[in-house]
Design an enzyme around this catalytic site. Structure first.
Site, PDB file in Angstrom:
ATOM      1  N   ASP A 196      -2.727  12.872  21.982  1.00 46.75           N
ATOM      2  CA  ASP A 196      -1.542  12.729  21.329  1.00 46.75           C
ATOM      3  C   ASP A 196      -1.535  13.330  19.910  1.00 46.75           C
ATOM      4  OD1 ASP A 196      -0.706  11.602  23.636  1.00 46.75           O
ATOM      5  OD2 ASP A 196      -0.504   9.498  22.926  1.00 46.75           O
TER       6      ASP A 196
ATOM      7  N   LEU B 169      -8.183   4.226  11.684  1.00 47.11           N
ATOM      8  CA  LEU B 169      -8.872   3.080  12.166  1.00 47.11           C
ATOM      9  C   LEU B 169      -8.161   2.380  13.597  1.00 47.11           C
ATOM     10  CD1 LEU B 169     -11.111   0.773  11.739  1.00 47.11           C
ATOM     11  CD2 LEU B 169      -9.268  -0.765  10.493  1.00 47.11           C
ATOM     12  N   SER B 170      -6.909   2.399  13.402  1.00 47.06           N
ATOM     13  CA  SER B 170      -5.921   2.190  14.682  1.00 47.06           C
ATOM     14  C   SER B 170      -6.248   2.925  15.756  1.00 47.06           C
ATOM     15  CB  SER B 170      -4.698   2.068  14.149  1.00 47.06           C
ATOM     16  OG  SER B 170      -4.139   1.254  13.191  1.00 47.06           O
TER      17      SER B 170
ATOM     18  N   ARG C 188       2.677   6.393  -2.648  1.00 48.26           N
ATOM     19  CA  ARG C 188       4.001   6.986  -3.118  1.00 48.26           C
ATOM     20  C   ARG C 188       3.558   7.409  -4.618  1.00 48.26           C
ATOM     21  NH1 ARG C 188       8.778   5.743  -5.530  1.00 48.26           N
ATOM     22  NH2 ARG C 188       8.760   3.504  -4.874  1.00 48.26           N
TER      23      ARG C 188
ATOM     24  N   ARG D 127       4.031  13.747  26.372  1.00 44.09           N
ATOM     25  CA  ARG D 127       3.259  14.646  27.217  1.00 44.09           C
ATOM     26  C   ARG D 127       1.825  14.855  26.208  1.00 44.09           C
ATOM     27  NH1 ARG D 127       5.187  20.770  27.595  1.00 44.09           N
ATOM     28  NH2 ARG D 127       2.987  20.899  28.007  1.00 44.09           N
TER      29      ARG D 127
ATOM     30  N   ASP E 101       1.032  -1.243  -0.021  1.00 46.64           N
ATOM     31  CA  ASP E 101      -0.136   0.094   0.051  1.00 46.64           C
ATOM     32  C   ASP E 101       0.944   1.239   0.051  1.00 46.64           C
ATOM     33  OD1 ASP E 101      -2.340  -1.350  -0.109  1.00 46.64           O
ATOM     34  OD2 ASP E 101      -2.791  -1.254   2.032  1.00 46.64           O
ATOM     35  N   GLY E 102       2.004   1.413   0.859  1.00 47.20           N
ATOM     36  CA  GLY E 102       2.947   2.375   0.579  1.00 47.20           C
ATOM     37  C   GLY E 102       3.176   2.672  -0.591  1.00 47.20           C
TER      38      GLY E 102
ATOM     39  N   ASN F 218      -4.465   8.928   1.885  1.00 44.57           N
ATOM     40  CA  ASN F 218      -4.920   8.265   2.865  1.00 44.57           C
ATOM     41  C   ASN F 218      -5.083   9.447   4.005  1.00 44.57           C
ATOM     42  OD1 ASN F 218      -4.967   5.778   2.483  1.00 44.57           O
ATOM     43  ND2 ASN F 218      -3.320   5.140   3.804  1.00 44.57           N
TER      44      ASN F 218
END
Length: 290
Positions: A173, A188-189, A73, A154, A68-69, A143
């Site tokens: 974060d 999704l993650s 690209r 932090r 997928d990467g 994406n």
């Protein structure tokens, strides 16, 4: 047909696939051009008969050999040109790709014969503005665009707005702004929803929010998202499709909106989004028991 080829040298079987493309090219009427990394070996010696891909906007179709990467690209290399992308998966997930490494020849024959559909995928345009409101960087993303901290342990406070209307100040974060295509990636993650790729929308997903009241949002594709750091480390990071980006300072603004240039991904009969979900994400359910 002018066929551009990009690939990832880290995958086994890439050399064999390139030789197959080179041998099939004349038969199928492809004028093949390879990116420099594939056209030469590590010593700079030519290993393929063909042209070097110097202008990805001058091709009629793009073949990506990797995962997928590699396809992501390749989409950026097209710079908005509406050339269909045939992605061949050599990796593990291959959610965006069109076929597996063992299906290259029939896929190329179908591409040459026009026996495919080009599925239009919405993309994003992101701009980083400095403290004076001047644009200093611009990106194209298939994406997602992510504003996040680097190695600082932090919490960040980020102001998120849509079309100038403040949504909230997030303690998190980071923030993922994704397309429907990217909804099955980092978003999704981070707990974001799965969006059918043809349902155009912009998904805003906080990364590890520090209150249960903060939830992912699905916004219309016409929205322009504004992100600003209220406080936190002096330098944050902007990452585009998990591959490129820049540092980002407090006082700067990140603007994200729909790109006017969608990406066309090759799909063959018999392959559907939900079939890929079942296969790639293990959505098979419980097995029948005797």
């Amino acid at each position: 047909m002018r066929l551009g080829v990009v690939g990832h040298r880290g995958y086994a079987g890439l050399g064999e696939a390139l030789r197959l493309v080179a041998s099939l090219g004349p038969e199928l009427g492809f004028d093949v051009a390879y990116e420099r990394e594939l056209w030469t070996d590590e010593d700079g010696e030519d290993t393929l008969d063909g042209k070097e891909l110097t202008d990805a906007t001058a091709i009629d179709a793009l073949l990506t050999l990797g995962g997928d990467g590699t396809l992501l690209r390749g989409a950026r290399l097209l710079a908005g040109r509406q050339a269909p992308i045939l992605g061949v998966n050599f990796g593990r997930l291959g959610f965006l790709t069109s076929c597996g490494a063992d299906e290259i020849e029939p896929a190329l024959r179908a591409l040459a014969a026009g026996q495919y559909s080009a599925e239009a995928r919405m993309a994003l345009e992101a701009r980083a503005l400095d403290g004076d409101g001047k644009e200093r960087r611009r990106w194209f993303a298939l994406n997602d665009v992510v504003l996040h901290k680097g190695g600082f342990a932090r919490v960040l406070r980020l102001r998120v707005a849509a079309d100038g209307d403040t949504i909230a100040s997030y303690a998190a974060d980071g923030i993922v702004v994704s397309t429907p295509t990217g909804s099955t990636a980092y978003s999704l993650s981070a707990g974001g929803p799965v969006v059918v790729p043809t349902v155009e929308s912009i998904v805003v997903t906080p990364v590890s929010p520090h209150t249960l009241a903060i939830r992912p949002l699905v916004l219309p594709p016409t929205a322009e998202i504004q992100l600003q750091a209220i406080d936190g480390p002096e330098e944050l990071l902007v990452t585009v499709d998990g591959q490129v980006g820049t540092t980002f300072a407090s006082g700067e603004t990140l603007l994200v909106r729909r790109s006017p240039h969608p990406v066309a991904i090759v799909r063959f009969p018999g392959t559907t989004f939900f079939a890929r979900l079942r296969l790639k994400l293990g959505w098979g359910g419980l097995q029948d028991r005797d």
